[in-house]
Enzyme design. Structure first.
Site, PDB file in Angstrom:
ATOM      1  CB  THR A 102      -0.876   0.013   1.179  1.00 45.81           C
ATOM      2  OG1 THR A 102      -1.729  -1.120   1.377  1.00 45.81           O
ATOM      3  CG2 THR A 102      -2.170   1.290   1.241  1.00 45.81           C
ATOM      4  CD1 TRP A 137      -1.633   1.311  -5.827  1.00 45.64           C
ATOM      5  CD2 TRP A 137      -2.497   3.039  -4.436  1.00 45.64           C
ATOM      6  NE1 TRP A 137      -2.857   1.866  -6.275  1.00 45.64           N
ATOM      7  CE2 TRP A 137      -3.465   2.985  -5.473  1.00 45.64           C
ATOM      8  CE3 TRP A 137      -2.680   3.668  -3.694  1.00 45.64           C
ATOM      9  CZ2 TRP A 137      -4.688   3.659  -5.890  1.00 45.64           C
ATOM     10  CZ3 TRP A 137      -3.644   4.741  -3.713  1.00 45.64           C
ATOM     11  CH2 TRP A 137      -4.539   4.696  -4.563  1.00 45.64           C
ATOM     12  CG  HIS A 138      -0.694   5.747  -1.052  1.00 48.91           C
ATOM     13  ND1 HIS A 138      -1.156   4.643  -0.495  1.00 48.91           N
ATOM     14  CD2 HIS A 138      -1.861   6.644  -1.165  1.00 48.91           C
ATOM     15  CE1 HIS A 138      -2.388   4.508  -0.390  1.00 48.91           C
ATOM     16  NE2 HIS A 138      -2.975   5.864  -0.513  1.00 48.91           N
ATOM     17  N   GLY A 139       3.487   5.739  -3.247  1.00 49.60           N
ATOM     18  CA  GLY A 139       4.762   6.477  -3.834  1.00 49.60           C
ATOM     19  C   GLY A 139       5.613   6.022  -2.922  1.00 49.60           C
TER      20      GLY A 139
END
Length: 251
Positions: A135, A138-140
């Site tokens: 996760t 996924w955000h960076g």
């Protein structure tokens, strides 16, 4: 109401969330986030993180409403992506209500294939932290996202093993406050790519900044934006929908 009309209505609601609320509370956060974290009072820091908490919700839920509305206009039925997550009474519940499509994807394609919670506590812990590490990515690829993921992974484990039963026995007002405070602290971690600044902001939230508990900046920002923040807080709950249903039943 026809399906197309509902789609137009839903798109308009999403657009209003983005333009009328998210952008406006975002301006408050933009003003505070560029301040030196060494010079933030506790009040200013909490006003800022409240604004960011509302901005990120109305941004994401607004875009989701717009996508759902467009889908209905063209004959597609997209599932709901947000279910008033700030009404949650635990972090576990929060992540069931927040960005549901993302959570569902990680659960079905990562967590369950890894074994979920079916192969003992150690592997369950491993699976939780793998999901949250992915996760993060996924955000960076940034250290604040890594810390944010570890933060939530740890809280979810603690709730599952220790706090879950306790939270169910507490009055709702306490569990709401518990959840919202942890969520807002999570957004504080999430919002700063520069780790020293992020730690400085967290320090200000806990009254450890050099400006003390409040200052003229915090009082000014709170007083001039009080109506906007109240409207945004109410709009993030299901209260308006409930009132609309009651009105519909009375007509």
């Amino acid at each position: 109401m026809t399906i197309f009309a509902y789609g137009v209505q839903r798109f308009s609601i999403g657009l209003a969330k983005k333009v009328l609320i998210a952008n406006q509370v975002g301006d408050i956060w933009s003003e505070i986030s560029v301040m030196s974290t060494d010079n933030l009072s506790t009040l200013t820091a909490w006003v800022g993180i409240l604004a960011f908490t509302l901005q990120i919700y109305f941004d994401f839920s607004g875009y989701s409403d717009m996508a759902i509305g467009l889908g209905r206009m063209f004959g597609f039925h997209f599932l709901e992506n947000f279910e008033h997550p700030y009404e949650s009474k635990s972090i576990t519940e929060f992540w069931r209500r927040w960005h549901i499509s993302m959570g569902t994807w990680f659960r079905e394609y990562v967590y369950i294939p890894l074994g979920g919670n079916r192969k003992g506590k150690l592997k369950w812990l491993r699976n939780i932290f793998i999901v949250w590490f992915l996760t993060d990515l996924w955000h960076g690829a940034s250290w604040n996202f890594v810390l944010w993921g570890l933060y939530y992974g740890l809280i979810l484990v603690i709730e599952k093993l220790i706090l879950g039963k306790v939270l169910k026995k507490l009055p709702a007002v306490f569990t709401h406050i518990y959840t919202l405070v942890l969520v807002m602290l999570g957004w504080a971690i999430f919002s700063y790519a520069d780790m020293p600044d992020g730690m400085g902001y967290l320090s200000a939230l806990f009254g450890l900044g050099s400006e003390g508990m409040w200052d003229s900046t915090g009082i000014y920002l709170l007083s001039t934006n009080a109506v906007l923040l109240i409207v945004a807080c109410v709009g993030s709950t299901s209260l308006i929908q409930k009132l609309a249903k009651v009105k519909h039943l009375q007509t």
